[in-house]
Motif scaffolding. Structure first.
Motif, mmCIF file in Angstrom:
data_model
loop_
_atom_site.group_PDB
_atom_site.id
_atom_site.type_symbol
_atom_site.label_atom_id
_atom_site.label_comp_id
_atom_site.label_asym_id
_atom_site.label_seq_id
_atom_site.Cartn_x
_atom_site.Cartn_y
_atom_site.Cartn_z
ATOM 1 N N ALA A 74 44.817 69.047 25.850
ATOM 2 C CA ALA A 74 45.494 67.762 25.676
ATOM 3 C C ALA A 74 44.463 66.671 25.441
ATOM 4 O O ALA A 74 43.309 66.765 25.871
ATOM 5 C CB ALA A 74 46.338 67.432 26.906
ATOM 6 N N THR A 75 44.871 65.645 24.725
ATOM 7 C CA THR A 75 44.043 64.469 24.510
ATOM 8 C C THR A 75 44.902 63.226 24.721
ATOM 9 O O THR A 75 46.130 63.292 24.561
ATOM 10 C CB THR A 75 43.461 64.443 23.078
ATOM 11 O OG1 THR A 75 44.535 64.586 22.143
ATOM 12 C CG2 THR A 75 42.444 65.530 22.863
ATOM 13 N N PRO A 76 44.283 62.085 25.092
ATOM 14 C CA PRO A 76 42.846 61.893 25.272
ATOM 15 C C PRO A 76 42.313 62.619 26.508
ATOM 16 O O PRO A 76 43.064 62.903 27.438
ATOM 17 C CB PRO A 76 42.707 60.372 25.406
ATOM 18 C CG PRO A 76 44.029 59.917 25.922
ATOM 19 C CD PRO A 76 45.048 60.842 25.321
ATOM 20 N N ALA A 77 41.002 62.869 26.497
ATOM 21 C CA ALA A 77 40.335 63.524 27.624
ATOM 22 C C ALA A 77 38.905 62.994 27.713
ATOM 23 O O ALA A 77 38.245 62.782 26.691
ATOM 24 C CB ALA A 77 40.329 65.034 27.439
ATOM 25 N N LEU A 78 38.450 62.754 28.942
ATOM 26 C CA LEU A 78 37.093 62.272 29.187
ATOM 27 C C LEU A 78 36.333 63.380 29.901
ATOM 28 O O LEU A 78 36.786 63.883 30.938
ATOM 29 C CB LEU A 78 37.118 60.998 30.040
ATOM 30 C CG LEU A 78 35.765 60.351 30.324
ATOM 31 C CD1 LEU A 78 35.140 59.794 29.047
ATOM 32 C CD2 LEU A 78 35.908 59.243 31.383
ATOM 33 N N ILE A 79 35.175 63.755 29.339
ATOM 34 C CA ILE A 79 34.408 64.859 29.910
ATOM 35 C C ILE A 79 33.020 64.367 30.307
ATOM 36 O O ILE A 79 32.313 63.749 29.503
ATOM 37 C CB ILE A 79 34.265 66.022 28.893
ATOM 38 C CG1 ILE A 79 35.637 66.502 28.434
ATOM 39 C CG2 ILE A 79 33.470 67.167 29.494
ATOM 40 C CD1 ILE A 79 35.583 67.633 27.424
ATOM 41 N N LYS A 80 32.647 64.660 31.557
ATOM 42 C CA LYS A 80 31.263 64.425 32.006
ATOM 43 C C LYS A 80 30.506 65.720 31.729
ATOM 44 O O LYS A 80 30.779 66.750 32.335
ATOM 45 C CB LYS A 80 31.207 64.099 33.496
ATOM 46 C CG LYS A 80 29.765 63.976 34.018
ATOM 47 C CD LYS A 80 29.736 63.634 35.483
ATOM 48 C CE LYS A 80 30.149 64.786 36.375
ATOM 49 N NZ LYS A 80 29.122 65.869 36.411
ATOM 50 N N ILE A 81 29.572 65.648 30.779
ATOM 51 C CA ILE A 81 28.840 66.873 30.447
ATOM 52 C C ILE A 81 27.444 66.904 31.074
ATOM 53 O O ILE A 81 26.787 67.944 31.067
ATOM 54 C CB ILE A 81 28.727 67.041 28.917
ATOM 55 C CG1 ILE A 81 28.014 65.841 28.288
ATOM 56 C CG2 ILE A 81 30.086 67.247 28.282
ATOM 57 C CD1 ILE A 81 27.730 66.024 26.803
ATOM 58 N N HIS A 82 26.989 65.744 31.595
ATOM 59 C CA HIS A 82 25.690 65.707 32.262
ATOM 60 C C HIS A 82 25.665 64.558 33.262
ATOM 61 O O HIS A 82 26.165 63.476 32.952
ATOM 62 C CB HIS A 82 24.577 65.496 31.213
ATOM 63 C CG HIS A 82 23.211 65.731 31.757
ATOM 64 N ND1 HIS A 82 22.442 64.744 32.323
ATOM 65 C CD2 HIS A 82 22.464 66.865 31.823
ATOM 66 C CE1 HIS A 82 21.290 65.236 32.702
ATOM 67 N NE2 HIS A 82 21.266 66.532 32.412
ATOM 68 N N PRO A 83 25.163 64.783 34.466
ATOM 69 C CA PRO A 83 24.603 66.034 34.975
ATOM 70 C C PRO A 83 25.692 67.068 35.315
ATOM 71 O O PRO A 83 26.857 66.710 35.497
ATOM 72 C CB PRO A 83 23.849 65.593 36.237
ATOM 73 C CG PRO A 83 24.589 64.386 36.702
ATOM 74 C CD PRO A 83 25.039 63.683 35.451
ATOM 75 N N GLU A 84 25.272 68.303 35.353
ATOM 76 C CA GLU A 84 26.216 69.362 35.681
ATOM 77 C C GLU A 84 26.609 69.260 37.154
ATOM 78 O O GLU A 84 25.890 68.690 37.962
ATOM 79 C CB GLU A 84 25.578 70.720 35.380
ATOM 80 C CG GLU A 84 25.307 70.902 33.885
ATOM 81 C CD GLU A 84 24.691 72.248 33.565
ATOM 82 O OE1 GLU A 84 24.221 72.931 34.497
ATOM 83 O OE2 GLU A 84 24.683 72.621 32.388
ATOM 84 N N PRO A 85 27.798 69.780 37.550
ATOM 85 C CA PRO A 85 28.712 70.586 36.754
ATOM 86 C C PRO A 85 29.593 69.713 35.841
ATOM 87 O O PRO A 85 29.836 68.542 36.129
ATOM 88 C CB PRO A 85 29.556 71.299 37.801
ATOM 89 C CG PRO A 85 29.593 70.351 38.948
ATOM 90 C CD PRO A 85 28.246 69.698 38.964
ATOM 91 N N ARG A 86 30.053 70.316 34.758
ATOM 92 C CA ARG A 86 30.930 69.624 33.824
ATOM 93 C C ARG A 86 32.264 69.306 34.497
ATOM 94 O O ARG A 86 32.757 70.074 35.322
ATOM 95 C CB ARG A 86 31.164 70.518 32.604
ATOM 96 C CG ARG A 86 32.033 69.904 31.535
ATOM 97 C CD ARG A 86 32.331 70.939 30.455
ATOM 98 N NE ARG A 86 31.127 71.470 29.858
ATOM 99 C CZ ARG A 86 31.097 72.552 29.062
ATOM 100 N NH1 ARG A 86 32.220 73.191 28.809
ATOM 101 N NH2 ARG A 86 29.955 72.974 28.565
ATOM 102 N N GLN A 87 32.840 68.162 34.120
ATOM 103 C CA GLN A 87 34.122 67.771 34.690
ATOM 104 C C GLN A 87 35.002 67.134 33.619
ATOM 105 O O GLN A 87 34.528 66.350 32.798
ATOM 106 C CB GLN A 87 33.918 66.777 35.848
ATOM 107 C CG GLN A 87 35.193 66.478 36.613
ATOM 108 C CD GLN A 87 34.929 65.634 37.844
ATOM 109 O OE1 GLN A 87 33.780 65.293 38.145
ATOM 110 N NE2 GLN A 87 35.972 65.281 38.561
ATOM 111 N N VAL A 88 36.296 67.486 33.623
ATOM 112 C CA VAL A 88 37.238 67.004 32.619
ATOM 113 C C VAL A 88 38.303 66.148 33.289
ATOM 114 O O VAL A 88 38.932 66.578 34.268
ATOM 115 C CB VAL A 88 37.915 68.175 31.870
ATOM 116 C CG1 VAL A 88 38.905 67.637 30.829
ATOM 117 C CG2 VAL A 88 36.871 69.065 31.201
#
Length: 401
Positions: A74-88
């Motif tokens: 689904a969108t919109p979606a905000l993703i934290k890709i750094h620092p790990e762990p990734r979160q959506v």
């Protein structure tokens, strides 16, 4: 730490990022999500005034490979890709979720930076350089690899299709040259015989009896029609499955049409001493069909029946008022029959049984029949003849009263 502007992940220019907090905002072109995306971007702009981070905007319509990479549903979606762990963060309350997670993300960044300092100190002590890593760049590279992999897959499919078409073309040219030789030779002999015995002054054929003259004229006409049918079949199937198949349906007497074709083919089956049995009810309803197209179907099926039925064999023709809306027509032979595992395949374009490798034909006749019958919203199939051989059946709509 420098601030970073909003930008899109580019597949043409790799992005290098040193920001410890890296975010991706996936958006789409739906009007109903436009306001939500504007609110999210405005809130992120407020956060950026107090805290440095990298944000990149990705349109899933332009870069679907990235959405596939992150398995977004689904969108919109905000993703934290750094620092790990990734979160959506996704859904209709992304801002509320972000307010909850923002302090934790800041804590995670502080821990990450502290760890990096310790690793750098150890690396300096050992005389080694600490490798830098760009998470956002690796995402862009992954997306590009997925896109290229997809393109390669489609190119391989196109290549296989083109190779198949080229092989079929070479095969058809070779077989056409071979198969046209017989009817062309027969037609040429008939025409040359007529021409050499024709007297233009009297308008008569000398040294030829009327019966022989009529036979030669019929022979020339029959052979030219055979050549015309070969070429017509090739052109029809060559248009491909996706091309619209035009029909002009009208009231058609299927039984009468079949008997007319049998009369045209009489020389062929009488030469092989084949017996023709017909079971066509006198009250068989007319069908709503294109007579010229159905004529092609009947000629193909009867031609195959004559070809594969041995000397002295039997060919059966039957009509059946199957339902109030459908008429079934069947043509059976006493030839070798069709193996069960091949009964669907024989209707495919260019398909031929191994036993037919040395037999005339292009493997397109039954494919053409199927296209014609389906264009009439009918069905065509084959099953076994109880006495050996094959029965081909097809259905057509009844002409409305």
């Amino acid at each position: 730490m420098p601030k970073h502007d909003y930008m899109q992940v580019s597949q043409d220019q790799p992005i290098y990022s040193e920001a410890p907090l890296q975010l991706l905002l996936f958006i789409d072109g739906r009007p109903k999500s436009k306001q939500q995306v504007q609110r999210i971007r405005a809130y992120l702009k407020e956060l950026e005034a107090e805290y440095n981070f990298e944000l990149q905007i990705i349109d899933v319509g332009q870069q679907p490979y990235l959405a596939e990479h992150f398995k977004l549903v689904a969108t919109p979606a905000l993703i934290k890709i750094h620092p790990e762990p990734r979160q959506v963060l996704a859904g209709s309350n992304i801002i509320t979720q972000l307010k909850n997670w923002w302090p934790r993300w800041q804590t995670a960044v502080e821990s990450y930076l502290k760890l990096q300092e310790e690793l750098q100190e150890r690396a300096d002590d050992n005389g080694r350089a600490s490798p830098s890593k760009s998470t956002i760049r690796s995402v862009a590279v992954s997306a590009e690899l997925m896109r290229l992999s997809d393109e390669i897959f489609h190119l391989k499919q196109e290549k296989e299709k083109l190779l198949e078409q080229l092989q079929f073309k070479d095969r058809v040219i070779a077989m056409l040259a071979h198969d046209l030789r017989n009817p062309l030779t027969a037609a040429a002999i008939a025409i040359e015989t007529l021409q050499s015995n024709y007297n233009p002054d009297t308008g008569e054929f000398t040294r030829l009896k009327p019966a022989l003259t009529a036979h030669l004229l019929k022979q020339a006409r029959t052979q030219t029609k055979t050549i015309d049918k070969m070429i017509a079949d090739l052109l029809q199937v060559g248009r491909g499955k996706d091309t619209e198949f035009t029909i002009i349906p009208q009231k058609t007497e299927l039984g009468r049409l079949c008997l007319d074709i049998l009369e045209e083919l009489r020389d062929r089956y009488t030469t092989k001493a084949q017996k023709i049995e017909t079971d066509i009810p006198k009250d068989l309803p007319s069908v709503y069909a294109d007579p010229e197209r159905i004529r092609q179907v009947l000629i193909n099926l009867l031609d195959n029946a004559i070809k594969y039925t041995p000397q002295g064999g039997k060919i059966s023709i039957a009509g059946l008022h199957r339902t109030t809306q459908k008429v079934q027509f069947s043509i059976g032979d006493t030839g070798p029959g069709i193996p069960v595992e091949n009964r669907e395949l024989i209707f495919e374009n260019h398909y031929r049984l191994e036993r037919d490798a040395g037999t005339e034909g292009y493997g397109i006749g039954l494919c053409l029949c199927q296209r014609i019958i389906r264009a009439h919203y009918g069905q065509i199939w084959v099953d076994s003849n109880p006495h050996g051989g094959a029965w081909f059946h097809f259905t057509l709509p009844v002409y409305p009263a």
